[in-house]
Motif scaffolding. Structure first.
Motif, PDB file in Angstrom:
ATOM      1  N   SER A  84     -84.702  22.726  -8.667  1.00 46.69           N
ATOM      2  CA  SER A  84     -85.174  22.328  -9.998  1.00 46.69           C
ATOM      3  C   SER A  84     -84.568  23.230 -11.062  1.00 46.69           C
ATOM      4  O   SER A  84     -84.211  22.765 -12.153  1.00 46.69           O
ATOM      5  N   LEU A  85     -84.407  24.507 -10.758  1.00 45.45           N
ATOM      6  CA  LEU A  85     -83.771  25.412 -11.716  1.00 45.45           C
ATOM      7  C   LEU A  85     -82.314  25.018 -11.917  1.00 45.45           C
ATOM      8  O   LEU A  85     -81.833  24.928 -13.056  1.00 45.45           O
ATOM      9  N   ASP A  86     -81.602  24.764 -10.841  1.00 37.02           N
ATOM     10  CA  ASP A  86     -80.189  24.394 -10.952  1.00 37.02           C
ATOM     11  C   ASP A  86     -80.008  23.120 -11.759  1.00 37.02           C
ATOM     12  O   ASP A  86     -79.087  23.002 -12.569  1.00 37.02           O
ATOM     13  N   PRO A 130     -90.995  25.491 -21.795  1.00 38.59           N
ATOM     14  CA  PRO A 130     -91.924  24.956 -20.782  1.00 38.59           C
ATOM     15  C   PRO A 130     -91.138  24.351 -19.623  1.00 38.59           C
ATOM     16  O   PRO A 130     -90.051  23.813 -19.832  1.00 38.59           O
ATOM     17  N   HIS A 131     -91.715  24.427 -18.428  1.00 42.31           N
ATOM     18  CA  HIS A 131     -91.030  23.887 -17.254  1.00 42.31           C
ATOM     19  C   HIS A 131     -91.595  22.537 -16.823  1.00 42.31           C
ATOM     20  O   HIS A 131     -91.160  21.970 -15.829  1.00 42.31           O
ATOM     21  N   TYR A 132     -92.570  22.031 -17.575  1.00 46.30           N
ATOM     22  CA  TYR A 132     -93.213  20.779 -17.185  1.00 46.30           C
ATOM     23  C   TYR A 132     -92.775  19.680 -18.143  1.00 46.30           C
ATOM     24  O   TYR A 132     -92.269  19.932 -19.225  1.00 46.30           O
ATOM     25  N   ALA A 133     -93.005  18.426 -17.724  1.00 48.31           N
ATOM     26  CA  ALA A 133     -92.381  17.305 -18.418  1.00 48.31           C
ATOM     27  C   ALA A 133     -92.889  17.016 -19.825  1.00 48.31           C
ATOM     28  O   ALA A 133     -92.139  17.097 -20.780  1.00 48.31           O
ATOM     29  N   LYS A 134     -94.159  16.650 -19.967  1.00 49.60           N
ATOM     30  CA  LYS A 134     -94.573  16.216 -21.307  1.00 49.60           C
ATOM     31  C   LYS A 134     -94.906  17.430 -22.163  1.00 49.60           C
ATOM     32  O   LYS A 134     -96.021  17.941 -22.145  1.00 49.60           O
ATOM     33  N   ASN A 135     -93.935  17.891 -22.915  1.00 51.06           N
ATOM     34  CA  ASN A 135     -94.182  19.067 -23.732  1.00 51.06           C
ATOM     35  C   ASN A 135     -93.637  18.864 -25.129  1.00 51.06           C
ATOM     36  O   ASN A 135     -92.777  18.015 -25.364  1.00 51.06           O
ATOM     37  N   LEU A 159     -81.836  19.349 -25.891  1.00 54.67           N
ATOM     38  CA  LEU A 159     -83.174  19.668 -26.367  1.00 54.67           C
ATOM     39  C   LEU A 159     -83.922  20.528 -25.360  1.00 54.67           C
ATOM     40  O   LEU A 159     -83.952  20.210 -24.166  1.00 54.67           O
ATOM     41  N   ILE A 160     -84.569  21.556 -25.844  1.00 50.49           N
ATOM     42  CA  ILE A 160     -85.311  22.443 -24.964  1.00 50.49           C
ATOM     43  C   ILE A 160     -86.425  21.704 -24.233  1.00 50.49           C
ATOM     44  O   ILE A 160     -86.705  21.969 -23.058  1.00 50.49           O
ATOM     45  N   ARG A 161     -87.020  20.724 -24.904  1.00 46.05           N
ATOM     46  CA  ARG A 161     -88.117  20.000 -24.255  1.00 46.05           C
ATOM     47  C   ARG A 161     -87.648  19.155 -23.076  1.00 46.05           C
ATOM     48  O   ARG A 161     -88.456  18.728 -22.262  1.00 46.05           O
ATOM     49  N   ASP A 162     -86.352  18.923 -22.967  1.00 49.53           N
ATOM     50  CA  ASP A 162     -85.835  18.119 -21.858  1.00 49.53           C
ATOM     51  C   ASP A 162     -85.702  18.906 -20.559  1.00 49.53           C
ATOM     52  O   ASP A 162     -85.531  18.322 -19.489  1.00 49.53           O
ATOM     53  N   LEU A 163     -85.773  20.232 -20.627  1.00 46.40           N
ATOM     54  CA  LEU A 163     -85.657  21.027 -19.401  1.00 46.40           C
ATOM     55  C   LEU A 163     -86.817  20.705 -18.468  1.00 46.40           C
ATOM     56  O   LEU A 163     -86.641  20.488 -17.270  1.00 46.40           O
ATOM     57  N   GLY A 164     -88.023  20.665 -19.028  1.00 39.22           N
ATOM     58  CA  GLY A 164     -89.186  20.327 -18.220  1.00 39.22           C
ATOM     59  C   GLY A 164     -89.080  18.924 -17.638  1.00 39.22           C
ATOM     60  O   GLY A 164     -89.503  18.678 -16.502  1.00 39.22           O
ATOM     61  N   LYS A 165     -88.484  18.026 -18.397  1.00 40.78           N
ATOM     62  CA  LYS A 165     -88.315  16.643 -17.923  1.00 40.78           C
ATOM     63  C   LYS A 165     -87.414  16.589 -16.711  1.00 40.78           C
ATOM     64  O   LYS A 165     -87.486  15.663 -15.914  1.00 40.78           O
ATOM     65  N   THR A 166     -86.540  17.571 -16.596  1.00 41.13           N
ATOM     66  CA  THR A 166     -85.633  17.626 -15.447  1.00 41.13           C
ATOM     67  C   THR A 166     -86.316  18.285 -14.256  1.00 41.13           C
ATOM     68  O   THR A 166     -86.156  17.858 -13.114  1.00 41.13           O
ATOM     69  N   ILE A 167     -87.081  19.333 -14.529  1.00 38.63           N
ATOM     70  CA  ILE A 167     -87.677  20.122 -13.453  1.00 38.63           C
ATOM     71  C   ILE A 167     -88.830  19.389 -12.770  1.00 38.63           C
ATOM     72  O   ILE A 167     -88.904  19.339 -11.535  1.00 38.63           O
ATOM     73  N   GLU A 168     -89.737  18.814 -13.562  1.00 40.66           N
ATOM     74  CA  GLU A 168     -90.953  18.283 -12.954  1.00 40.66           C
ATOM     75  C   GLU A 168     -90.736  17.137 -11.956  1.00 40.66           C
ATOM     76  O   GLU A 168     -91.350  17.143 -10.894  1.00 40.66           O
ATOM     77  N   PRO A 169     -89.884  16.158 -12.238  1.00 39.17           N
ATOM     78  CA  PRO A 169     -89.685  15.104 -11.243  1.00 39.17           C
ATOM     79  C   PRO A 169     -89.199  15.614  -9.893  1.00 39.17           C
ATOM     80  O   PRO A 169     -89.597  15.105  -8.841  1.00 39.17           O
ATOM     81  N   ILE A 170     -88.359  16.631  -9.932  1.00 39.07           N
ATOM     82  CA  ILE A 170     -87.872  17.191  -8.676  1.00 39.07           C
ATOM     83  C   ILE A 170     -89.030  17.828  -7.923  1.00 39.07           C
ATOM     84  O   ILE A 170     -89.172  17.697  -6.700  1.00 39.07           O
ATOM     85  N   GLY A 210     -93.436  17.168  -3.363  1.00 42.51           N
ATOM     86  CA  GLY A 210     -94.804  17.609  -3.101  1.00 42.51           C
ATOM     87  C   GLY A 210     -95.170  18.948  -3.711  1.00 42.51           C
ATOM     88  O   GLY A 210     -95.976  19.696  -3.156  1.00 42.51           O
ATOM     89  N   CYS A 211     -94.574  19.249  -4.881  1.00 47.82           N
ATOM     90  CA  CYS A 211     -94.904  20.516  -5.534  1.00 47.82           C
ATOM     91  C   CYS A 211     -95.380  20.263  -6.965  1.00 47.82           C
ATOM     92  O   CYS A 211     -95.049  19.258  -7.574  1.00 47.82           O
ATOM     93  N   ALA A 212     -96.135  21.235  -7.471  1.00 51.02           N
ATOM     94  CA  ALA A 212     -96.639  21.154  -8.836  1.00 51.02           C
ATOM     95  C   ALA A 212     -95.994  22.252  -9.681  1.00 51.02           C
ATOM     96  O   ALA A 212     -95.754  23.352  -9.196  1.00 51.02           O
ATOM     97  N   VAL A 213     -95.722  21.940 -10.947  1.00 52.37           N
ATOM     98  CA  VAL A 213     -95.058  22.912 -11.826  1.00 52.37           C
ATOM     99  C   VAL A 213     -96.086  23.694 -12.617  1.00 52.37           C
ATOM    100  O   VAL A 213     -96.922  23.112 -13.319  1.00 52.37           O
ATOM    101  N   VAL A 214     -96.050  25.002 -12.520  1.00 51.64           N
ATOM    102  CA  VAL A 214     -96.975  25.853 -13.258  1.00 51.64           C
ATOM    103  C   VAL A 214     -96.711  25.720 -14.758  1.00 51.64           C
ATOM    104  O   VAL A 214     -95.564  25.636 -15.191  1.00 51.64           O
TER     105      VAL A 214
END
Lengths: 414, 368
Positions: free
Chosen positions: B247-249, B299-304, B260-271, B276-280
């Motif tokens: 997810s980091l890569d 933020p590392h989560y999607a809707k931010n 956009l910075i808000r898109d980083l979370g959109k990339t991380i959370e689906p992965i 089967g993992c949750a993003v803090v």
């Protein structure tokens, strides 16, 4: 050592009949609405508070007096529930690299111990501008997820209420419009950042002054309904549970025409509407100070294609995040010096609040919510789509919102 | 659901289906401790209460301290998992006088950070060079620490290694006294999400440990962390580590001017979800340069509603923390630092410090 004593045997408890999953152990997280109450000195905030607590007797309402500005100072604050005061403590755990607001965390921590409240009132005495605090609680909602097992009761920003003194309000606003170094004064920021405005003490003032005051209010904030009251008496449903930061029906109705809005008011007090003034905000005499202080801009938008919708997002994020208009030459590769590069035509643009409804050619509807530089655009559920608007509408409230801003937006999505 | 029979081994009523539950078990989350009555319960108490003790104090082999007098400083705390702190903490390590200190080194309060306002800084080429060095060295020190990860070593020993390697490079370990943090590195084992304090606990085969260090050199901070297996680890832990890194890569890949910075979370959370993992949520990436933590907020989560567009010359970290399962929430130990998952499930993290370049992104903390 904490081993249990042999004679310390606890009493058995009745087991819950529903045993389907061990994860149901946690009660469903409650979304607790929080209302920020701001307003002019002596306008009647305390009267309003007392009224709420009396009328909503039986509900667990928490009241926080916030005399020092922003919630980060909240540790020593007292919170009163059912007449009993407790001190809010900073939540356990250092929140470094955690951007969760410590004020919100402190309230949530208290709710973990005492149980959820039905409503939280944050009385913001001496708060120059409710925007930052509203933004913090709105941002804090990103940490609520009703689906997450183990999530605790979450605070949801219900709205910001401003109490304006009908006797001195107009004078206060006029003074605050004056061009000061730090920008527009308190009273204007409070009105700009509010979702509903209570114009109190109307019994002490002539009808002409009331109309002028209301007009001045609407120049700053055309979307917040204004309720004229005596001794802060009004239907509490107008100020609590208004869901001003969500995408409920109330939000959509706030974007109705001014004319329709006037008729929606539920006044407790008999008076005459001045329909002329209500309709023709642009054509009536605009007070000279408006252009130097805070004003509002309402722009109607046609149904947008997907490309135009994306262009709107680019436009709104540019004005909100960078306080400038989206030119044709966008600064992506900025040098350290170019950060303050602005078109000389632009004054100091600073949007304090924005709301909008966007209609897409596909039939989708999206709602825009924003406070300070934070915003979101979310799709409206099928069930909640408004039947009436054929056009989209965007309302901006802030400083420097001249006609150049309108033109910029229309050409960006054109 | 089938009826649960009285759990008492000395039941006088022939172990009938029972609906009365032990309240302590209920509180501890132990299911099925049903008894037919209070008398029966009392009769079997001596045996039954061992279950409580086992739950509160996991097998002594899970948390072993280096010295024989190591102890859990918070015996009454409701720990979510099996990891326990093992004190005493070693004495504060000293930083030689010739190494320049940050403003928080004496008081703990990062005054310069608190004063900072305005948009994220854009660094010039000279400043970027200093960041390159600080970040390269921070990875170097992390690699050294990682090479020592094995069953049998304590997290305190890892702290000593990091501390010495840092001052050998004439740098200040950024975490030392930052808001009062007592050590030079954060070591987060298993269900600990972040900010674990190095102590007497010996790493066990099967553990996973995140080592997070920050490095202040020539006035600029580098920030990097990674999660390592201790010996052979189970499949869930492997999946967790792999997914977090992935997810980091993926987030790094979308970084470039205009993104956009808000898109980083959109990339991380689906992965994360797909595996089967949750993003803090409450811990985020951050801007970094002369200040340890500053804007922008990542933020590392999607809707931010994260504010900001990436621009050339901007530097920030992305550091997703993922928990196994669906719970992204956290609780804190009474030490006011250590954050763990709520359900005791494991958590992993990876971090890089990134520079936005004209064409894309440069990973300043990249390993060789």
């Amino acid at each position: 050592m904490d081993s249990e004593a042999d004679d310390d045997i606890p009493e058995l408890i009745s087991a819950e009949p529903d045993e389907q999953s061990s994860s149901d152990k946690n009660p469903i997280a409650k979304r607790v609405p929080l209302t920020i109450i701001c307003g002019f000195l002596g306008a009647g905030k305390s009267t309003l508070l007392r009224r709420i607590l009396t009328e909503r007797h039986g509900y667990r309402i928490a009241v926080i007096m916030n005399e020092f500005g922003d919630t980060a100072d909240i540790e020593a604050k007292s919170i009163t529930v059912d007449g009993e005061s407790t001190t809010l403590e900073l939540a356990n755990g250092c929140l470094c690299c955690s951007i969760k607001d410590s004020g919100a965390a402190a309230i949530e921590s208290l709710m973990r111990k005492q149980g959820a409240f039905d409503h939280i009132l944050l009385e913001a005495t001496g708060l120059a501008d409710p925007g930052p605090i509203a933004g913090m609680f709105w941002h804090n909602e990103e940490y609520i997820d009703a689906r997450s097992i183990g999530s605790e009761n979450g605070i949801v920003l219900d709205g910001v209420v401003c109490v304006v003194d009908a006797v001195f309000g107009l004078k206060q606003m006029e003074e605050d419009h004056a061009d000061k170094e730090e920008g527009p004064g308190e009273s204007l920021r409070q009105i700009a950042g509010s979702d509903v405005i209570i114009l109190n003490k109307v019994d002490l003032v002539q009808s002409s002054i009331l109309s002028a005051t209301e007009l001045a209010i609407k120049h700053v904030n055309p979307v917040a309904p204004v309720y004229r009251t005596v001794r802060a008496e009004l239907n509490l449903g107008h100020i609590l549970g208004i869901q001003a930061y969500s995408i409920g029906q109330r939000h959509l109705s706030a974007l109705k025409d001014q004319h329709e809005l006037q008729h929606d008011h539920d006044h407790d007090h008999d008076h005459n509407h001045d329909h002329e003034q209500g309709n023709n905000l642009s054509s009536s005499v605009v007070p000279h100070y408006v252009t130097r202080g805070i004003s509002s801009l309402q722009v109607s938008l046609p149904p947008l294609s997907a490309t135009q919708f994306a262009a709107f997002d680019a436009w709104i994020r540019t004005i909100l995040w960078e306080n400038r208009l989206l030119d044709s030459v966008d600064c992506l590769a900025s040098t350290p010096d170019s950060q303050s590069k602005k078109s000389p035509l632009q004054g100091n643009i600073n949007v304090l609040r924005c709301k909008g409804l966007l209609i897409l050619t596909s039939g989708e509807q999206h709602v825009l919510q924003g406070v300070r530089n934070m915003y979101e655009i979310i799709p409206v559920d099928e069930s909640m789509k408004s039947e009436f608007p054929h056009a989209g509408k965007v309302v901006l409230i802030g400083k420097g919102l001249g006609e150049d801003v309108r033109h910029s937006l229309l050409s960006a999505v054109g | 659901t089938s009826a649960i029979l009285c759990q008492s081994q000395s039941c006088l009523n022939d172990n009938p289906p029972s609906r009365m539950e032990c309240p302590t078990c209920n509180k501890l989350g132990i299911r099925g401790s049903f008894f037919c009555g209070q008398d029966c319960f009392k009769a079997g108490w001596k045996t039954h209460k061992l279950i409580h003790e086992l739950a509160k104090n996991p097998s002594s082999s899970t948390n072993v301290g280096k010295s024989s007098d190591s102890y859990n400083p918070f015996p009454n705390f409701s720990f979510a998992g099996t990891i326990r702190p093992l004190y005493p903490l070693s004495p504060r390590r000293t930083v030689p006088d010739h190494i320049p200190r940050p403003d928080y080194a004496t008081t703990g309060t990062p005054f310069s950070e608190l004063r900072e306002t305005g948009p994220p800084r854009i660094l010039n080429s000279e400043e970027i060079e200093k960041m390159r060095t600080a970040c390269r060295l921070s990875r170097e020190v992390l690699d050294i620490a990682a090479s020592h990860v094995r069953p049998g070593i304590t997290t305190d020993e890892l702290d000593e290694i990091v501390h010495n390697a840092t001052i050998e490079r004439n740098a200040y370990p950024s975490t030392m006294n930052y808001r009062g943090y007592p050590k030079s590195v954060c070591t987060s084992i298993n269900e600990v999400i972040c900010h674990g304090i190095p102590d007497q606990r010996i790493l066990q085969e099967g553990d996973i440990v995140n080592i997070a260090l920050s490095f202040l050199s020539q006035g600029y901070h580098g920030d990097v962390n990674a999660t390592y297996p201790v010996g052979k680890i189970d499949e869930d832990s492997q999946r967790l580590i792999r997914t977090t890194r992935e997810s980091l890569d993926a987030a790094i890949k979308i970084c470039k001017p205009g993104a956009l910075i808000r898109d980083l979370g959109k990339t991380i959370e689906p992965i994360a979800r797909a595996n089967g993992c949750a993003v803090v949520r409450t811990y985020t990436g951050h801007g970094i340069h002369e200040l340890f933590h500053c804007s922008p907020n990542i933020p590392h989560y999607a809707k931010n509603k994260a504010v900001g567009t990436m621009k050339t010359g901007m530097i920030f970290t992305i550091e997703p923390m993922l928990n196994l399962g669906t719970n992204w929430s956290e609780i804190h130990w009474p030490d006011n630092w250590t954050a763990t998952t709520v359900d005791g499930k494991r958590s992993a993290q990876f971090e890089e410090t990134l520079l936005i370049t004209e064409t894309g992104v440069e990973i300043l903390t990249a390993g060789r």
